[in-house]
Motif scaffolding. Structure first.
Motif, PDB file in Angstrom:
ATOM      1  N   LYS A  67       0.832  -1.206   0.000  1.00 22.71           N
ATOM      2  CA  LYS A  67       0.000   0.000   0.000  1.00 22.71           C
ATOM      3  C   LYS A  67       0.863   1.251   0.000  1.00 22.71           C
ATOM      4  CE  LYS A  67      -3.796  -1.806   2.798  1.00 22.71           C
ATOM      5  NZ  LYS A  67      -4.324  -1.718   4.173  1.00 22.71           N
ATOM      6  N   TYR A  81      -2.807   8.469   4.951  1.00 20.59           N
ATOM      7  CA  TYR A  81      -4.150   8.189   5.488  1.00 20.59           C
ATOM      8  C   TYR A  81      -3.988   7.495   6.835  1.00 20.59           C
ATOM      9  CZ  TYR A  81      -3.184   3.421   3.964  1.00 20.59           C
ATOM     10  OH  TYR A  81      -2.609   2.187   3.797  1.00 20.59           O
ATOM     11  N   HIS A 100     -15.987   0.110   0.550  1.00 19.93           N
ATOM     12  CA  HIS A 100     -15.517   0.020   1.935  1.00 19.93           C
ATOM     13  C   HIS A 100     -15.706  -1.418   2.413  1.00 19.93           C
ATOM     14  CE1 HIS A 100     -14.743   1.502   6.070  1.00 19.93           C
ATOM     15  NE2 HIS A 100     -15.654   0.605   6.427  1.00 19.93           N
ATOM     16  N   THR A 102     -15.723  -4.156   5.383  1.00 19.62           N
ATOM     17  CA  THR A 102     -15.873  -4.184   6.836  1.00 19.62           C
ATOM     18  C   THR A 102     -16.384  -5.554   7.282  1.00 19.62           C
ATOM     19  OG1 THR A 102     -16.742  -2.968   8.742  1.00 19.62           O
ATOM     20  CG2 THR A 102     -18.223  -3.218   6.846  1.00 19.62           C
ATOM     21  N   SER A 109     -25.090  -1.507  12.668  1.00 11.66           N
ATOM     22  CA  SER A 109     -24.744  -0.174  13.155  1.00 11.66           C
ATOM     23  C   SER A 109     -24.441   0.774  11.989  1.00 11.66           C
ATOM     24  CB  SER A 109     -23.557  -0.293  14.105  1.00 11.66           C
ATOM     25  OG  SER A 109     -23.006   0.968  14.373  1.00 11.66           O
ATOM     26  N   GLY A 114     -24.605   5.194   9.186  1.00 10.55           N
ATOM     27  CA  GLY A 114     -23.694   5.471   8.094  1.00 10.55           C
ATOM     28  C   GLY A 114     -22.269   5.115   8.496  1.00 10.55           C
ATOM     29  N   LEU A 115     -21.316   5.374   7.604  1.00 16.65           N
ATOM     30  CA  LEU A 115     -19.914   5.101   7.921  1.00 16.65           C
ATOM     31  C   LEU A 115     -19.334   6.268   8.707  1.00 16.65           C
ATOM     32  CD1 LEU A 115     -18.612   3.611   4.534  1.00 16.65           C
ATOM     33  CD2 LEU A 115     -18.757   2.413   6.736  1.00 16.65           C
ATOM     34  N   ASN A 124     -12.194   5.606   5.786  1.00 15.71           N
ATOM     35  CA  ASN A 124     -11.325   5.170   4.686  1.00 15.71           C
ATOM     36  C   ASN A 124     -12.127   4.457   3.604  1.00 15.71           C
ATOM     37  OD1 ASN A 124      -8.924   5.698   6.393  1.00 15.71           O
ATOM     38  ND2 ASN A 124      -7.920   4.500   4.797  1.00 15.71           N
ATOM     39  N   VAL A 135      -8.903  -4.861   3.223  1.00 14.01           N
ATOM     40  CA  VAL A 135      -9.131  -4.068   4.444  1.00 14.01           C
ATOM     41  C   VAL A 135     -10.117  -4.797   5.351  1.00 14.01           C
ATOM     42  CG1 VAL A 135     -10.093  -1.906   5.361  1.00 14.01           C
ATOM     43  CG2 VAL A 135      -8.623  -1.845   3.347  1.00 14.01           C
ATOM     44  N   ARG A 138      -9.061  -7.917   7.533  1.00 16.54           N
ATOM     45  CA  ARG A 138      -8.356  -7.746   8.805  1.00 16.54           C
ATOM     46  C   ARG A 138      -9.257  -8.144   9.964  1.00 16.54           C
ATOM     47  NH1 ARG A 138      -8.685  -2.488   8.338  1.00 16.54           N
ATOM     48  NH2 ARG A 138      -7.577  -1.828  10.203  1.00 16.54           N
ATOM     49  N   ARG A 139     -10.578  -8.089   9.751  1.00 16.43           N
ATOM     50  CA  ARG A 139     -11.520  -8.361  10.839  1.00 16.43           C
ATOM     51  C   ARG A 139     -12.464  -9.511  10.567  1.00 16.43           C
ATOM     52  NH1 ARG A 139     -11.524  -2.650  10.882  1.00 16.43           N
ATOM     53  NH2 ARG A 139     -10.525  -1.879  12.792  1.00 16.43           N
TER      54      ARG A 139
HETATM   55  C1  HQG Z   1     -16.254   0.463  11.100  1.00 13.36           C
HETATM   56  C2  HQG Z   1      -5.501  -0.052   7.391  1.00 13.36           C
HETATM   57  C3  HQG Z   1     -19.886   0.515  13.530  1.00 13.36           C
HETATM   58  C4  HQG Z   1     -15.531   0.425   9.778  1.00 13.36           C
HETATM   59  C5  HQG Z   1      -6.579  -0.655   6.549  1.00 13.36           C
HETATM   60  C6  HQG Z   1     -14.226  -0.242  10.176  1.00 13.36           C
HETATM   61  C7  HQG Z   1      -7.198   0.529   5.892  1.00 13.36           C
HETATM   62  C8  HQG Z   1     -18.425   1.300  11.951  1.00 13.36           C
HETATM   63  C9  HQG Z   1     -14.032   0.229  11.613  1.00 13.36           C
HETATM   64  C10 HQG Z   1      -7.083   1.597   6.950  1.00 13.36           C
HETATM   65  C11 HQG Z   1     -19.271   2.386  11.669  1.00 13.36           C
HETATM   66  C12 HQG Z   1     -12.958   1.264  11.754  1.00 13.36           C
HETATM   67  C13 HQG Z   1      -8.397   1.899   7.608  1.00 13.36           C
HETATM   68  C14 HQG Z   1     -20.491   2.469  12.393  1.00 13.36           C
HETATM   69  C15 HQG Z   1     -17.564   2.531  10.385  1.00 13.36           C
HETATM   70  N1  HQG Z   1     -20.750   1.520  13.304  1.00 13.36           N
HETATM   71  N2  HQG Z   1     -18.717   0.371  12.885  1.00 13.36           N
HETATM   72  N3  HQG Z   1     -21.375   3.465  12.182  1.00 13.36           N
HETATM   73  N4  HQG Z   1     -18.711   3.137  10.702  1.00 13.36           N
HETATM   74  N5  HQG Z   1     -17.374   1.428  11.143  1.00 13.36           N
HETATM   75  O1  HQG Z   1      -9.280   0.396  11.199  1.00 13.36           O
HETATM   76  O2  HQG Z   1     -11.371   1.352   7.206  1.00 13.36           O
HETATM   77  O3  HQG Z   1      -2.567  -1.279   6.744  1.00 13.36           O
HETATM   78  O4  HQG Z   1     -10.305   2.649  11.749  1.00 13.36           O
HETATM   79  O5  HQG Z   1     -16.245  -0.329   8.820  1.00 13.36           O
HETATM   80  O6  HQG Z   1      -6.102  -1.628   5.662  1.00 13.36           O
HETATM   81  O7  HQG Z   1     -10.962  -0.724   8.644  1.00 13.36           O
HETATM   82  O8  HQG Z   1      -2.847   0.410   8.545  1.00 13.36           O
HETATM   83  O9  HQG Z   1     -10.733   1.656   9.537  1.00 13.36           O
HETATM   84  O10 HQG Z   1     -14.327  -1.635  10.144  1.00 13.36           O
HETATM   85  O11 HQG Z   1      -6.560   0.918   4.726  1.00 13.36           O
HETATM   86  O12 HQG Z   1      -2.139   1.093   6.250  1.00 13.36           O
HETATM   87  O13 HQG Z   1     -15.258   0.802  12.036  1.00 13.36           O
HETATM   88  O14 HQG Z   1      -6.168   1.070   7.915  1.00 13.36           O
HETATM   89  O15 HQG Z   1      -4.419   0.348   6.617  1.00 13.36           O
HETATM   90  O16 HQG Z   1     -11.717   0.602  11.595  1.00 13.36           O
HETATM   91  O17 HQG Z   1      -9.062   0.701   7.954  1.00 13.36           O
HETATM   92  P1  HQG Z   1     -10.420   1.344  11.092  1.00 13.36           P
HETATM   93  P2  HQG Z   1     -10.618   0.674   8.288  1.00 13.36           P
HETATM   94  P3  HQG Z   1      -2.910   0.116   7.062  1.00 13.36           P
END
Ligand code: HQG
Length: 180
Positions: A67, A81, A100, A102, A109, A114-115, A124, A135, A138-139
């Motif tokens: 990335k 980011y 996105h 997830t 939720s 919304g996100l 993101n 992405v 990871r979960r």
């Molecule tokens: C979720 C890593 C409940 C959202 C990754 C996500 C990506 C909600 C989690 C980058 C929500 C946040 C970012 C809501 C969003 N209720 N859950 N209303 N809105 N969410 O890690 O996007 O390798 O902060 O779906 O690969 O998973 O570190 O964001 O699951 O590129 O470079 O809340 O981080 O990159 O999780 O990941 P995160 P993300 P790196």
């Protein structure tokens, strides 16, 4: 990057530039950039990398990375980011569709609120499904991929910001722009 030590360095760089520069005695400018030499000195002082972390090593890690996480420009470095600390970003018009990835457990939720950025400054979003999938993985082994109608969101005045070529950022994506 495939080397474990490179992943370790990259994670420390992300931690410093996205979340906790003060711990390293660094202060980022309003765009999240810091003088590269100061950054190298602080990283080496904290982690005692052997051999010492250099600009060349960082460029090598960036070149071989899966990335585009960092940018070096005008003698400064920043994370592109993932910040939890507030950083100014350039607003721009994204592609019409974004994605996105997830986990299923967040879905009810997300479909209510919304996100949201949760622990980070921005939500993101990815330009391609494969990235969103990785992405989400990871979960969740079988992640949910949400499709974002960015075209309509832009029309409605929602702001988007550039992360890198594949990552876009947004303050909040209301439910009406999301489809499964
Ligand atoms: C979720 C890593 C409940 C959202 C990754 C996500 C990506 C909600 C989690 C980058 C929500 C946040 C970012 C809501 C969003 N209720 N859950 N209303 N809105 N969410 O890690 O996007 O390798 O902060 O779906 O690969 O998973 O570190 O964001 O699951 O590129 O470079 O809340 O981080 O990159 O999780 O990941 P995160 P993300 P790196």
């Amino acid at each position: 990057s495939t080397h474990r030590s490179d992943v370790f360095i990259s994670k420390k760089m992300s931690y410093c530039l996205r979340h906790n520069p003060e711990k390293y005695g660094l202060k980022l400018d309003e765009y999240g950039s810091v003088d590269l030499q100061k950054f190298l000195n602080a990283m080496n002082k904290m982690h005692h990398f052997q051999p010492k972390l250099t600009e060349m090593k960082i460029r090598e890690i960036m070149n071989f990375s899966d990335k585009e996480r960092f940018e070096i420009k005008n003698g400064k470095i920043c994370a592109l980011y993932g910040h939890s600390i507030p950083i100014k970003r350039k607003q721009a018009i994204p592609p019409d569709i974004l994605y996105h990835g997830t986990t299923h457990s967040f879905l009810s939720s997300i479909m209510k609120e919304g996100l949201l950025p949760m622990g980070r400054q921005y939500v993101n979003l990815s330009t391609d499904i494969e990235m969103a999938e990785s992405v989400g993985k990871r979960r969740d082994n079988h992640p949910v991929i949400l499709k974002i109608n960015a075209k309509q969101a832009v029309k409605d005045g929602i702001k988007f910001y550039i992360g890198n070529n594949e990552v876009w950022l947004c303050d909040h994506v209301p439910t009406k722009y999301l489809t499964l």
